[in-house]
Design an enzyme around this catalytic site. Sequence first.
Site, PDB file in Angstrom:
ATOM      1  CB  SER A 144      -0.962  -0.052   1.195  1.00 30.29           C
ATOM      2  OG  SER A 144      -2.007   0.876   1.034  1.00 30.29           O
ATOM      3  CD  GLU A 238      -5.655  -3.374  -4.884  1.00 30.73           C
ATOM      4  OE1 GLU A 238      -5.296  -2.512  -4.069  1.00 30.73           O
ATOM      5  OE2 GLU A 238      -4.979  -4.379  -5.146  1.00 30.73           O
ATOM      6  CG  HIS A 268      -5.563  -2.351  -0.473  1.00 32.80           C
ATOM      7  ND1 HIS A 268      -4.813  -1.773  -1.470  1.00 32.80           N
ATOM      8  CD2 HIS A 268      -5.060  -1.875   0.700  1.00 32.80           C
ATOM      9  CE1 HIS A 268      -3.899  -0.985  -0.925  1.00 32.80           C
ATOM     10  NE2 HIS A 268      -4.029  -1.042   0.382  1.00 32.80           N
TER      11      HIS A 268
END
Length: 302
Positions: A144, A238, A268
């Site tokens: 991320s 995502e 995600h």
Amino acid sequence: MSAEQRENLEAILRQSAFPAGIDVNEQRRLLRELTSSQPLPADVTVTAAALGDVPTAEITIDGIEPRHVVLYFHGGVYVLGDAVSAANLASQVGRRTGAKVISVDYRLAPEHPYPAAVGDALAAYEALLQNGIAPSDIVFAGESAGGGLAVATLVNARDHGLPLPAAAFVMSPYADLTLTGVTMKTKGEVDTLMSRENLEARVADYTSGQDAALGLISPIFAELSGLPPLLIQAGTHEVLLDDAIRLAQQAASADVEVTLDITPGVPHVFQTFYPMLDEATAALDRAGQFLSAHLAGAEQPA
């Protein structure tokens, strides 16, 4: 993914999703609760350490005599998370790479906005080199925001004239803080963890008046030439899918060796769910093979 796996995963995602509109401190508390409820594998040890002035967590696996180092960057949209909270997923990368993992505890916004995280990441890498670790024995990994930070650190290291690591592996990279990816809209209904609105609420915490399109904030806008091989993994469920796709396109346009690895129907940073999701285990296996191959290749004499 079996029907049972999908049902179990969806239940976890609903439970994990943060309520909209809560403040940073409450988000941090909820994340600590979530991560503390997931015990580490019994053979994983986490030790507090530092690289220069940057605190880290060293993650080792029993029975693995590491010859290499994974420098790991945790996620959390630059305002959440810490080096230890990433240990479970990071240890899986280390396990498959036969490496020790050093997870970087970079400073978080809003208390420490950009360029604090970028500066800490570069300082940690520079200290690793100064400690005598050859760049060919180092790979980067991150998820991320940590995935975006890993790529930004490659760019920053290159621009500072430092030798670059052997390769980098990023999961669901948060690489565009201008939030202009088309999947911000088109994947909104299937992404139960993140949304444009939730991301937007945190962007200003990190940018603090700086242009979100700066290359070290949003590496899809950076000049990527000269970077080592990249593996970029993402799922189709995502809102950050387009960040991964455009990052791969930018890398390819800059003649960087890049592999874009998209898994359908998963969320995600789906690799987090490796204990219960076949696709997550398979993706981590592919990542381990990629990193190991580039570390092994770097050891061969010219």
